[in-house]
Design an enzyme around this catalytic site. Structure first.
Site, PDB file in Angstrom:
ATOM      1  CB  THR A  71      22.168 -71.129   4.005  1.00 25.79           C
ATOM      2  OG1 THR A  71      22.212 -71.637   5.451  1.00 25.79           O
ATOM      3  CG2 THR A  71      21.566 -70.156   4.264  1.00 25.79           C
ATOM      4  CG  ASN A 146      16.341 -75.996  13.594  1.00 24.25           C
ATOM      5  OD1 ASN A 146      15.468 -75.685  13.477  1.00 24.25           O
ATOM      6  ND2 ASN A 146      18.310 -75.065  13.951  1.00 24.25           N
ATOM      7  CB  SER A 196      22.000 -79.897   5.454  1.00 25.51           C
ATOM      8  OG  SER A 196      23.600 -79.477   5.963  1.00 25.51           O
ATOM      9  CG  HIS A 198      27.270 -79.599   7.650  1.00 22.63           C
ATOM     10  ND1 HIS A 198      26.808 -79.626   8.228  1.00 22.63           N
ATOM     11  CD2 HIS A 198      26.337 -78.865   6.167  1.00 22.63           C
ATOM     12  CE1 HIS A 198      26.374 -78.383   8.825  1.00 22.63           C
ATOM     13  NE2 HIS A 198      25.459 -77.953   7.830  1.00 22.63           N
ATOM     14  CB  THR A 234      30.864 -75.508 -11.543  1.00 20.81           C
ATOM     15  OG1 THR A 234      31.424 -74.067 -12.900  1.00 20.81           O
ATOM     16  CG2 THR A 234      31.824 -76.258 -11.913  1.00 20.81           C
ATOM     17  CB  CYS A 321      23.788 -70.432  12.579  1.00 14.89           C
ATOM     18  SG  CYS A 321      21.308 -71.485  12.400  1.00 14.89           S
TER      19      CYS A 321
END
Length: 376
Positions: A71, A146, A196, A198, A234, A321
């Site tokens: 995203t 997707n 991505s 995951h 970070t 989503c």
């Protein structure tokens, strides 16, 4: 029995990826931006992950950037495109992480025409591009959709855009394509590719951007000088290490994944088509990655999914989503499906860990559930 058919939403972390994450947590005590020895050790681990990804996907190490996920990455791609003068050409079937920022750009976006089967309609799309060669600023086109799994003609459109305007920016959401393989080949035609982990058995919370050196990119997140001054914040070394491990495993095992998933896909779709003529498989005539988009005319996806869940079969209504909101799929609407049909879409997505018995159990559950709902 439980059958997980929602790998396009997220694919459970493998034992090897979990072990990689745990090892990285134990080995990296410092911040990779710190100057002391602990920071240097963390930096070494981070750069090792970056180099491994670069080697696998055919780019240089400094062309690999870590983000929080797809995203953020696609929002970044749209921001880069928006900062350039001229028009942005995009498909109307992009994931919502690209669609929502694109829609905010109003008439600066030219939506490419689609066929009912879910692929960019090349002839009129090329005509539209050729009609505006001086105003082409960017092309945003996903590698594979997707929701439907249909593989898009990235090379054909990107090569045309680059001929018309060599400095045009080409960005591609490669998330759904990753388990299918071919990322390095696709990146030959892309300036900014998004992955991505995951979705391929990696951790949630990390994304990978493959960006071509020499293409002007301004940061989306500003603050510190991390990621070659292109992305402040970070970087989680354990997430990066585990995410890259998952992506590289998916790339290495992509051929086996394709073979298994094609077999599973064909088995499920044969059963669905034989079950009832009101069931439509979207994009069945096109090349697809491992997912099935099934439209159950006269039913609502939320009812089907609720009853399937009770039977231990887990799928989703289009993009995961959007499932909670239960809005009609913008992808199917762009392909010409009526609103009611777009609300009846159920997506089943596969992994090589599944077998024929899983599919047969899922088919029995779908048969029972839809029969009950159609009899109401």
């Amino acid at each position: 029995m439980e059958v997980y058919l929602d790998h396009a939403a997220t694919s459970p972390m493998s034992k090897e990826v979990v072990a990689t994450y745990v090892d990285a947590v134990r080995a990296t005590l410092g911040n990779p931006a710190s100057g002391h020895a602990a920071g240097a050790a963390a930096k070494h681990q981070l750069e090792l992950s970056r180099t491994r990804a670069a080697h696998a996907f055919g780019v240089a190490a400094d062309e690999v950037l870590f983000t929080s996920g797809a995203t953020e990455s696609m929002n970044w791609a749209v921001r880069v495109a928006a900062e350039r003068p001229g028009m942005i050409f995009a498909t109307p079937i992009e994931h919502s992480c690209a669609m929502e920022p694109l829609k905010r750009l109003g008439d600066r976006v030219v939506w490419l025409p689609m066929t009912p089967s879910g692929i960019v309609d090349l002839v009129p799309a090329m005509e539209a591009l050729k009609a505006s060669p001086k105003t082409i600023n960017a092309l945003i086109i996903m590698g594979a959709n997707n929701e439907t799994g249909v593989i898009q003609p990235v090379r054909a459109l990107s090569s045309l855009v680059k001929r018309l305007n060599p400095s045009a920016f080409v960005a591609s959401d490669l998330v759904a394509l990753a388990p299918w393989g071919g990322i390095a080949e696709t990146m030959e035609w892309v300036d900014f590719g998004v992955l991505s982990p995951h979705k391929v058995g990696g951790p949630v919370g990390v994304g990978v951007v493959l960006r071509r050196r020499g293409v002007e990119i301004t940061p989306l997140l500003v603050g510190g000088p991390q990621e070659y001054d292109l992305r402040a914040g970070t970087v989680s070394v354990p997430l990066a290490a585990a995410g890259v491990h998952a992506l590289l495993t998916a790339e290495r095992e992509s051929e086996q994944h394709r073979q298994v998933c094609r077999s599973l896909q064909e088995r499920l779709e044969r059963g669905l088509v034989a079950l009832d003529q009101r069931i439509i498989i979207v994009g069945s005539e096109e090349s697809r990655v491992g997912m099935t988009s099934a439209v159950f005319r006269g039913l609502r996806a939320e009812d089907i999914l609720f009853l399937l869940d009770e039977r231990g079969v887990y799928a989703s209504a289009g993009a995961a989503c959007a499932s909670g909101a239960m809005q009609p799929s913008h992808v199917l609407r762009a392909l010409g499906y009526a609103r009611e049909e777009a609300l009846s879409q159920v997506r089943f997505s596969y992994a090589a860990s599944l077998d024929a018995a899983d599919i047969d159990y899922a088919l029995d559950a779908v048969t029972e559930v839809t029969g009950k709902l159609w009899r109401r």
